[in-house]
Design an enzyme around this catalytic site. Sequence first.
Site, PDB file in Angstrom:
ATOM      1  N   CYS A   1       0.820  -1.214   0.000  1.00  0.00           N
ATOM      2  CA  CYS A   1       0.000   0.000   0.000  1.00  0.00           C
ATOM      3  C   CYS A   1       0.851   1.260   0.000  1.00  0.00           C
ATOM      4  O   CYS A   1       0.455   2.279  -0.562  1.00  0.00           O
ATOM      5  CB  CYS A   1      -0.926  -0.004   1.217  1.00  0.00           C
ATOM      6  SG  CYS A   1      -2.178  -1.306   1.163  1.00  0.00           S
TER       7      CYS A   1
ATOM      8  N   CYS B   1      13.037  10.390  -7.727  1.00  0.00           N
ATOM      9  CA  CYS B   1      11.673   9.851  -7.617  1.00  0.00           C
ATOM     10  C   CYS B   1      11.227  10.063  -6.174  1.00  0.00           C
ATOM     11  O   CYS B   1      11.752  10.941  -5.489  1.00  0.00           O
ATOM     12  CB  CYS B   1      11.629   8.380  -8.025  1.00  0.00           C
ATOM     13  SG  CYS B   1      12.603   7.289  -6.965  1.00  0.00           S
TER      14      CYS B   1
END
Length: 455
Positions: free
Chosen positions: A237, A410
């Site tokens: 998640c 990122c």
Amino acid sequence: MAAREEVLALQAEVARREEELSSLKHRLAAALLAEQESERLLPVSPLPPKAALSQDEILRYSRQLVLPELGVQGQLRLATASVLIVGCGGLGCPLAQYLAAAGVGRLGLVDYDVVEVSNLARQVLHGEALAGQAKVFSAAASLRRLNSAVECVPYAQALTPATALDLVRRYDVVADCSDNVPTRYLVNDACVLAGRPLVSASALRFEGQITVYHYGGGPCYRCVFPQPPPAETVTNCADGGVLGVVTGVLGCLQALEVLKIAAGLGPSYSGSLLLFDALRGLFRRIQLRRRRPDCAACGERPTVTELQDYEGFCGSSATDKCRSLQLLSPEERVSVIDYKRLLDSGSPHLLLDVRPQVEVDICRLPHALHIPLKHLERRDAESLKLLGEAIREGKQGTQEGASLPIYVICKLGNDSQKAVKILQSLPDLDSLLVQDVVGGLMAWAAKVDGTFPQY
């Protein structure tokens, strides 16, 4: 120049080692806590038989008592039932909440983690004021406020091979609400060895699934998944995201299955898997393979006769935290501190942000060029053209003949490493210096700019 490159390489290596050390310290702390808990876990005596419901209980549970399928006898079974919940997060919170509300006698809560603000969108037993507190204590307090008659037993520890079997044997039903593959195998094997049914669910993005393992001769987790998937293919998640309501739906379905088992009604999803697609509003049920005679855990000649090293078996850690990849050498990486120095110096370079657009919409460094990693992976012509134009424009600020260094960033420093590998393979860029920024934008927020959003 050579000395500077050595400094950069050493700093990148130090950052990598510090990250590894932090991870090892976390695992050591969890292991020490588990060892202490295993030594001082108090015996949990069986809940005493209950012959009748009190006047208060009849009033509290009146709406479910009038259900012919449940009735007084079913409620009495719930009152003497015990359930072990592994994980007090997005699934475990609604599950525990409804089990407590329904009058299950004892709930064991297992979780090593603490409440974070990023949990609150889906983990409904916790609140803002409890950030930093162990999840099991936060959950237990909420459940006691909901129903003081339910006994809550918190275990603020990681579930390990040293403790799992002892814990599972103390409870009638087990619910797996974890978010990692090693724990799923661990819980499954402990349930098989202890002879306990396992209600398992998972949720990711807008989808979820639920099944019941090792019930009434049905398959166990190893029957369906004899071997773990490659660690690099698993998304949790934290990486992939999840809508809180989806975990709520799946947690409620887990509660429903647990209640039916505890009340003697039997589950609906033993031997089958229920798939939920929240975007399309669809439920789909598929049949699972039957119990395998050659299953390593529940087969006719099982080889799993004791709990083992599940992190080694799965090639990943038993945590829902994002794992750090190590795809590049120290010379191919730069710390956020060093990148900030380079940025402040005004030295010409190109910063390439390879996150998905949805993450760039959350936050970004204004001087970064955005090209998603997926575009680089498929060698998207428009994206490569955009990159080439940015490089040519950037070179205008360099001395004649000098190359333009490219730094890739990122969220956490994993996708940026993949992007560096791709860029290094492109013929037009093989002569350029291409490095990734260690730790990504979350390291930038932690070490450089405290006002930068974390997500």
